[in-house]
Design an enzyme around this catalytic site. Structure first.
Site, PDB file in Angstrom:
ATOM      1  N   HIS A 185      11.631  37.508  51.996  1.00 30.97           N
ATOM      2  CA  HIS A 185      11.433  37.846  53.406  1.00 30.97           C
ATOM      3  C   HIS A 185      11.019  39.308  53.571  1.00 30.97           C
ATOM      4  CE1 HIS A 185      12.018  36.812  57.618  1.00 30.97           C
ATOM      5  NE2 HIS A 185      12.778  37.885  57.806  1.00 30.97           N
ATOM      6  N   ASP A 237      10.392  33.319  50.568  1.00 25.16           N
ATOM      7  CA  ASP A 237      11.122  33.293  51.844  1.00 25.16           C
ATOM      8  C   ASP A 237      11.133  31.875  52.402  1.00 25.16           C
ATOM      9  OD1 ASP A 237      12.418  34.161  54.196  1.00 25.16           O
ATOM     10  OD2 ASP A 237      10.505  34.467  55.204  1.00 25.16           O
ATOM     11  N   SER A 260       9.462  39.481  60.406  1.00 22.81           N
ATOM     12  CA  SER A 260      10.402  38.498  60.912  1.00 22.81           C
ATOM     13  C   SER A 260      10.256  38.332  62.429  1.00 22.81           C
ATOM     14  CB  SER A 260      11.822  38.900  60.513  1.00 22.81           C
ATOM     15  OG  SER A 260      12.719  37.845  60.722  1.00 22.81           O
TER      16      SER A 260
END
Length: 911
Positions: free
Chosen positions: A888, A834, A638
């Site tokens: 994610h 994601d 991320s």
């Protein structure tokens, strides 16, 4: 203050007796301002309390003064004795905070026979006396910034205290002090402090007082209920330049003098020749316990004083600071304090009888304790440590009379359960304030730079930092080592204060980390744990956010254990990445997870600077040295797509230009669903919403079209952000980030879809339920296991993300290009469910990178990988992987796939 009087003065003081004046108790009862409490324990005692006007000393603290009166003790048939005390609550304006009860400190000066008002008014109290001695000024470095503090004048005839001076041993003094503490905590005013952790603090001969009081408290806590007394929550002791072990400390005067070039070679030789006889006399004093032992002790003390204290007096060097001359009888001019405390106005303000004279130090008391000065109080410190009472022993390096060499030797000579651990510990820098030696089991020795006998006077800011750190149970050394589970080694650190960097003016940041060695026994049936030729890889993992804890990665993704649904225990994870490598999880920036301190970081360069020096510190620690040759892989997900490239850039920069540091063997970076290049990635949200590989159309046609139509405006704003570097640019970046975020995430929020997995609903504020983690990481037992200060509250993500709003819109793609040019392998992987950092945008970033093998990479074909686990494109060190059916957090959704992926990457195998 430890001081030495002349023999004639001591003999003459024997002839003096203190006459007890009118009944203090009766006079106090007649004063409306005072309350008097009677207790039937200890043969009958009383305690008076009266509130002190805030304007007299500290306008931001509630202040009480009073007397503790008693008639003898189990050791002492003296007539009535009256001990004076002055108490201050923690300042109401203090910025220091804690979740538990505020600590209560009791401060004692030494001598023996010197008033604790010296500590209050010249060292660490809420106010200091002005030069004229007719008023006070607020002390910004007072220890009541972080705790309640009580200053006690004892024994009798010391300071404002008076009565029959009959105490002559540590045990007699400790008995009275113990019952004073009981009386204060049971008074109406003191009851609210009964749960406050108690810390005994002081200096010099308090190196005898404090251990003895600690011993009496521990003894009292064993049978307090039977005697109708309170359990006293003794938590620690902190003693500055203490006089504790005469045998050990007397050995070090000559060495200290030699180190500081204080005397002639002949004088030092004379000292060295005299020390064996001095020590022998002291040892006889300690070993005998008969009618003659007192005489032997006095002979030993006198012999040692002549050998060790004579030379500085010849040269007029202050015993308390070798950089200064000796001024007056005590070598310190405190006439202003004497003037102030003998003013009638001061006595009235403190409810002290007008006829009482304040005296700085009592020759009478000093003489009474002359024999005791030859005894050791070290066994009491050992007892405290073995009972989990934390001990801080600190020493200013300019003090002669209780010099740091002797104090350190005393600490090292303590006989307790963890003597070997402390002895083996290395000295480490404590910021710029000193050098620390610390055990993992509660003992710390701190040498304080440029300070004499009275450390808080000479280094007030340093002393406040020191006591704050001690009360918060923070480590004084950079790295500590613990083993907490079989075959798993963990390293936990609350480092020395990070005092900013070239980018950063913050002065109080503490980064928490948790390290695991590669498993010695694999939980896999496959050969992923097989030994390889060469050093084992070393992985550092960072979660993103910005502001989210890497404990999320450890306990829910790729760490050695996971937390159960109730949040009360863990179980081993068979797919942990430490199947193939050592792995370290770092909570950063400050205020992320268990990390704390000033939050000043707001871009990846500031993050990278601190991370670079953390890696340097870890690899240079005793425990970390063996990993210096391990190839280092920076990994995360991320917003770590910003962190990791910047840290890699800083490592490469450091490897080239900073010869005094280690060369860090950076071997690769691997980032999952990364946020790297906003200009590129914002262009793929519309496609992800309507053309993803799963055939899921999550928005209406109108919503998708609106995103497509507005994306050029989003990109224009992002470009404006990335082409400037001024204050107005920061604002442009924040506006761009807000505009593009609302454009692309708004429709998702309207449907309550998780941005981290388009097949799931959003649960809670973070769209993922991590309540079990919060429960587990905030358990007292967890914090104890990880050596976390109990006042630190773990949070999944912090609000520091707001500080990165501008940085969020900037690109770090050039750092990736730099890595690839230098032959550092880069793995970008992305779960294809994601949305927020979707695989389409990530792949586009990889294709857009400007590097010398761009054409080769772009011409390479996508191919299936890992038994239909994903789709890969790879060339010349750059790999992009689309991981099927993962969101994610790829290691959470596809733990077996993620382990196979990282194994292949760190082994350097082609994808």
């Amino acid at each position: 203050m430890k001081y030495s009087t002349s023999f004639l003065a001591l003999i003459s003081s024997l002839l003096k007796e203190s006459a007890v004046a009118l009944s203090l108790k009766q006079s106090l009862q007649n004063q409306e301002a005072s309350k008097v409490y009677d207790y039937d324990f200890h043969g009958g005692v009383f305690l008076s309390t009266s509130e002190v006007n805030k304007d007299f000393c500290d306008p931001d603290s509630v202040s009480l003064s009073g007397y503790f009166g008693l008639d003898g003790s189990a050791y002492d048939q003296a007539e009535t004795k009256h001990y004076f005390y002055w108490f201050f609550e923690k300042r109401s304006t203090s910025t220091s905070s804690s979740d538990g009860p505020i600590p209560l400190l009791i401060w004692l000066n030494g001598g023996p026979g010197c008033s604790s008002m010296l500590g209050l008014l010249t060292e660490n109290g809420p106010c200091l006396v002005n030069e004229a001695g007719d008023g006070t000024m607020v002390n910004p470095y007072s220890w009541n910034e972080v705790a309640h503090v009580l200053f006690l004048d004892q024994p009798a005839t010391v300071g404002y205290s008076y009565g029959r001076a009959n105490d002559s041993t540590d045990e007699m003094m400790a008995e009275d002090a113990y019952f004073f503490i009981q009386s204060f905590l049971q008074s109406e005013e003191g009851q609210k402090y009964q749960n406050s952790p108690l810390y005994l603090t002081g200096e010099s001969y308090a190196g005898h007082y404090i251990p003895a009081i600690s011993h009496r408290i521990l003894a009292g806590n064993n049978n307090y209920e039977k005697n109708n007394l309170l359990h006293v929550p003794l938590a620690g002791m902190a003693i500055g330049n203490p006089w504790t072990d005469p045998v050990e400390q007397n050995k070090w005067y000559a060495e200290y003098a030699k180190e500081n070039n204080l005397f002639t070679a002949e004088e030092i030789k004379t000292m060295e020749d005299g020390i064996p006889g001095c020590v022998e006399n002291i040892q006889e004093c300690e070993e005998d316990n008969n009618i003659f032992s007192g005489f032997k002790c006095i002979l030993g003390v006198g012999t040692c004083n002549m050998v060790n204290l004579g030379p500085p007096q010849v040269h007029n060097i202050s015993l308390y600071d070798i950089t200064k001359p000796c001024i007056g009888d005590m070598c310190v001019d405190l006439s202003n304090v004497d003037t102030f405390l003998n003013l009638e106005s001061s006595k009235r303000a403190l409810n002290v009888p007008i006829e009482r004279s304040w005296t700085m130090c009592s020759d009478q008391v000093h003489l009474k304790f002359l024999s005791e000065q030859g005894q050791s109080a070290s066994p009491y410190i050992s007892e405290a440590l073995d009972n989990n009472v934390h001990v801080l022993i600190y020493a200013g390096d300019n003090d002669y009379i209780c010099n740091y060499l002797g104090v350190k030797a005393m600490a090292s000579d303590l006989n307790w359960d963890h003597t070997a651990d402390f002895t083996a510990a290395e000295d480490q820098a404590w910021g710029e304030g000193g050098i620390a030696k610390s055990s993992n089991h509660g003992l710390t020795f701190l040498k304080v730079f440029d300070a004499g006998h009275m450390v808080p006077t000479d280094q007030p800011a340093v002393s406040l930092d020191m006591i704050t750190q001690f009360l918060k149970r923070e480590s004084f050394v950079t790295v500590q080592h613990r083993e907490i589970w079989p075959n798993i080694q963990q390293y936990q650190s609350n480092p020395n204060k990070v005092e900013g960097s070239q980018f950063d003016g913050a002065n109080d940041k503490h980064y928490f980390y948790w390290f695991f060695e590669k498993r010695s026994t694999s939980l896999q049936s496959s050969s992923s744990n097989d030994n390889t030729n060469g050093p084992i890889p070393f992985i550092i993992w960072l979660n993103g956010g910005p502001g989210c804890s890497s404990m999320l990665g450890l306990l829910t993704e790729n760490g050695p254990c996971s937390v159960n649904s109730d949040g009360d225990r863990t179980s081993p994870s068979p797919y942990s990445w430490n199947e193939v490598a050592h792995i370290l999880y770092l909570d950063q920036p400050a205020k992320t997870g268990y990390s704390y301190g000033e939050v000043n970081d707001h871009n990846e360069d500031m993050i990278a600077e601190d991370a670079f020096y953390f890696i340097q510190a870890f690899l240079q620690s005793e425990e970390g040295q063996k990993y210096q040759v391990s190839p280092l892989y920076l990994t995360g997900e991320s917003y770590a797509g910003h962190y990791i490239p910047a840290i890699a850039h800083r490592i490469l920069e450091g490897n080239e230009g900073e010869n005094y540091l280690l060369t860090i063997p950076l071997a690769g970076i691997a980032i999952g669903n990364p946020w790297i290049d906003p200009e590129t990635q914002y262009q793929w949200y519309a496609a992800m919403a309507s053309e993803n590989s799963h055939g899921l159309r999550i928005f209406t046609n109108e919503e998708v079209q609106h995103i497509k139509d507005s994306t050029p405006q989003c990109i224009d704003r992002i470009n404006e952000c990335n082409t400037g570097n001024g204050v107005d640019t920061q604002l442009k970046c924040q506006i761009a980030d807000a505009f593009c975020g609302d454009l692309n995430l708004g429709p998702l929020d309207a449907r309550n879809l998780s941005p981290y997995d388009i097949t799931k609903q959003c649960i809670g504020d973070g769209c993922i339920d991590t309540s079990n983690l919060s429960t587990f990481l905030n358990l007292d037992s967890t914090k104890e296991a990880l050596h976390i200060p109990t006042n630190i509250v773990w949070k999944e993500c912090s609000r520091i993300s707001n500080k990165f709003r501008a940085d969020d819109a900037r690109t770090v793609a050039p750092y990736l290009t730099e890595l690839l040019h230098k032959g550092i392998p880069v793995l970008l992987y992305a779960g294809d469910l994601d949305y927020i950092c979707n695989y389409m945008g990530t792949k586009a970033v990889a294709l857009k990178l400007e590097w010398n093998h761009k054409n080769d990479f772009n011409a390479a074909e996508d191919h299936e990988w890992g038994n239909q686990s994903g789709l890969v494109r790879s060339s010349n060190g750059l790999t992009f992987m689309q991981v099927y059916d993962a969101g994610h957090m790829v290691p959470s959704d596809k733990p077996d796939v993620s382990l196979a992926m990282i194994t292949q990457f760190v082994k350097g195998e082609a994808f």
